[in-house]
Design a protein around this motif. Structure first.
Motif, PDB file in Angstrom:
ATOM      1  N   ASP A   1       1.053   5.216   1.832  1.00 46.22           N
ATOM      2  CA  ASP A   1       0.492   6.032   2.919  1.00 46.22           C
ATOM      3  C   ASP A   1       0.244   7.412   2.343  1.00 46.22           C
ATOM      4  O   ASP A   1       1.181   8.184   2.158  1.00 46.22           O
ATOM      5  CB  ASP A   1       1.485   6.133   4.085  1.00 46.22           C
ATOM      6  CG  ASP A   1       1.608   4.832   4.852  1.00 46.22           C
ATOM      7  OD1 ASP A   1       1.296   3.780   4.281  1.00 46.22           O
ATOM      8  OD2 ASP A   1       2.037   4.881   6.015  1.00 46.22           O
TER       9      ASP A   1
ATOM     10  N   HIS B   1       0.852  -1.194   0.000  1.00 43.32           N
ATOM     11  CA  HIS B   1       0.000   0.000   0.000  1.00 43.32           C
ATOM     12  C   HIS B   1       0.886   1.242   0.000  1.00 43.32           C
ATOM     13  O   HIS B   1       2.093   1.164   0.223  1.00 43.32           O
ATOM     14  CB  HIS B   1      -0.905   0.012   1.239  1.00 43.32           C
ATOM     15  CG  HIS B   1      -0.126   0.162   2.511  1.00 43.32           C
ATOM     16  ND1 HIS B   1       0.503  -0.892   3.137  1.00 43.32           N
ATOM     17  CD2 HIS B   1       0.169   1.265   3.264  1.00 43.32           C
ATOM     18  CE1 HIS B   1       1.136  -0.457   4.212  1.00 43.32           C
ATOM     19  NE2 HIS B   1       0.955   0.848   4.314  1.00 43.32           N
TER      20      HIS B   1
ATOM     21  N   HIS C   1       4.719  -0.207  -0.010  1.00 41.28           N
ATOM     22  CA  HIS C   1       5.421  -1.007   0.999  1.00 41.28           C
ATOM     23  C   HIS C   1       4.427  -1.933   1.683  1.00 41.28           C
ATOM     24  O   HIS C   1       3.206  -1.700   1.622  1.00 41.28           O
ATOM     25  CB  HIS C   1       6.117  -0.096   2.018  1.00 41.28           C
ATOM     26  CG  HIS C   1       5.162   0.838   2.709  1.00 41.28           C
ATOM     27  ND1 HIS C   1       4.745   2.034   2.138  1.00 41.28           N
ATOM     28  CD2 HIS C   1       4.513   0.739   3.888  1.00 41.28           C
ATOM     29  CE1 HIS C   1       3.896   2.626   2.944  1.00 41.28           C
ATOM     30  NE2 HIS C   1       3.723   1.863   4.024  1.00 41.28           N
TER      31      HIS C   1
ATOM     32  N   ARG D   1       3.501  10.083  12.289  1.00 44.34           N
ATOM     33  CA  ARG D   1       3.134  10.869  11.119  1.00 44.34           C
ATOM     34  C   ARG D   1       2.742  12.297  11.518  1.00 44.34           C
ATOM     35  O   ARG D   1       2.228  12.512  12.602  1.00 44.34           O
ATOM     36  CB  ARG D   1       1.899  10.256  10.444  1.00 44.34           C
ATOM     37  CG  ARG D   1       2.081   8.833   9.935  1.00 44.34           C
ATOM     38  CD  ARG D   1       1.140   7.858  10.617  1.00 44.34           C
ATOM     39  NE  ARG D   1       1.457   6.457  10.277  1.00 44.34           N
ATOM     40  CZ  ARG D   1       1.094   5.856   9.165  1.00 44.34           C
ATOM     41  NH1 ARG D   1       0.377   6.490   8.284  1.00 44.34           N
ATOM     42  NH2 ARG D   1       1.428   4.603   8.925  1.00 44.34           N
TER      43      ARG D   1
HETATM   44 FE    FE Z   1       2.263   2.099   5.417  1.00 41.94          FE
END
Ligand code: FE
Ligand code: MD3
Length: 216
Positions: free
Chosen positions: A136, A134, A190, A213
């Motif tokens: 991010d 996926h 990743h 994040r």
């Molecule tokens: Fe991720």
């Protein structure tokens, strides 16, 4: 190896640039292990681990919780960041100082001195748990890196390209390893291969991954 003034031999913390903007800091979190494990337990007490549902209706094998001002959530309506835990309707627990200090010192060591995370996604793996490839991209500012901290059982991490079909490179991430993902790697695909059986001395048959994040 370094030999300090007391004659103690210590490993120089390793720092490896695995791609432009991505820095692997092997063992960087080891000195903070005890505080991190206590604080993970406190976060999970306030906001229990749960298996979220994807927009497509699949229950994720990774169990997740969050701390910080924002938390990553998924349900039939989509993926997004939310300030409240949907299970309790209350704000996510605050980001523990041990988490924030570790994330900021790792980011600084990797060349991102101004990293100010407002979200920490806590992923829990047991043998068989995986995370399919996926990107991010629910965060607002892709100029901010993501800092990931691996604890417990080792995992095989897959690092791909800007398209799902590009070939992947595999890295074994072990207890205490920290990776800072910035620059052009920030949007690369990743994932994590199914966790192998094993027992870790402090976490048993579990792997925990913290990802920091700047979400909002
Ligand atoms: Fe991720
Ligand atoms: C590369 N977690 O939570 S951490 C995730 O081990 C996630 O639980 C994995 O992917 C885990 O989203 C991998 C390493 C990681 C995290 C974010 C990245 C690698 C990344 C963002 C961009 C590129």
């Amino acid at each position: 190896m370094q030999n300090d003034l007391f004659g103690t031999l210590t490993e120089t913390p390793s720092r490896e640039e695995i791609a432009e903007g991505a820095v692997l800091l092997r063992g960087f979190a080891l000195t903070e292990e005890d505080a991190l494990l206590v604080d993970i337990a406190l976060v999970a007490e306030a906001a229990p681990f749960r298996n979220m549902v994807t927009p497509g209706g699949f229950t994720m094998s990774v169990a997740m919780t969050n701390c910080g001002r924002a938390g990553w959530v998924s349900d039939r309506r989509g993926y997004r960041y939310a300030t409240d835990d949907p299970l309790s309707g209350k704000p996510w627990p605050a980001m523990p100082d041990s988490f924030l200090i570790l994330a900021q010192s790792a980011a600084a060591a990797a060349g991102y001195p101004a990293f100010a995370p407002d979200a920490c996604l806590v992923n829990r793996y047991v043998p068989g748990t995986r995370l399919t490839l996926h990107q991010d991209k629910n965060e607002k500012d892709f100029a901010q890196p993501i800092v990931s901290v691996s604890l417990g059982l080792p995992a095989t991490f897959q690092f791909g390209g800007m398209e799902r079909t590009e070939k992947v490179t595999r890295y074994r991430l072990e207890h205490g390893d920290v990776v800072v993902w910035g620059g052009p790697t920030r949007l690369r695909f990743h994932g994590v291969l199914p966790l192998k059986d094993g027992l870790h001395s402090s976490l048993g048959a579990t792997r925990i991954n913290l990802t920091f994040r700047k979400a909002m």
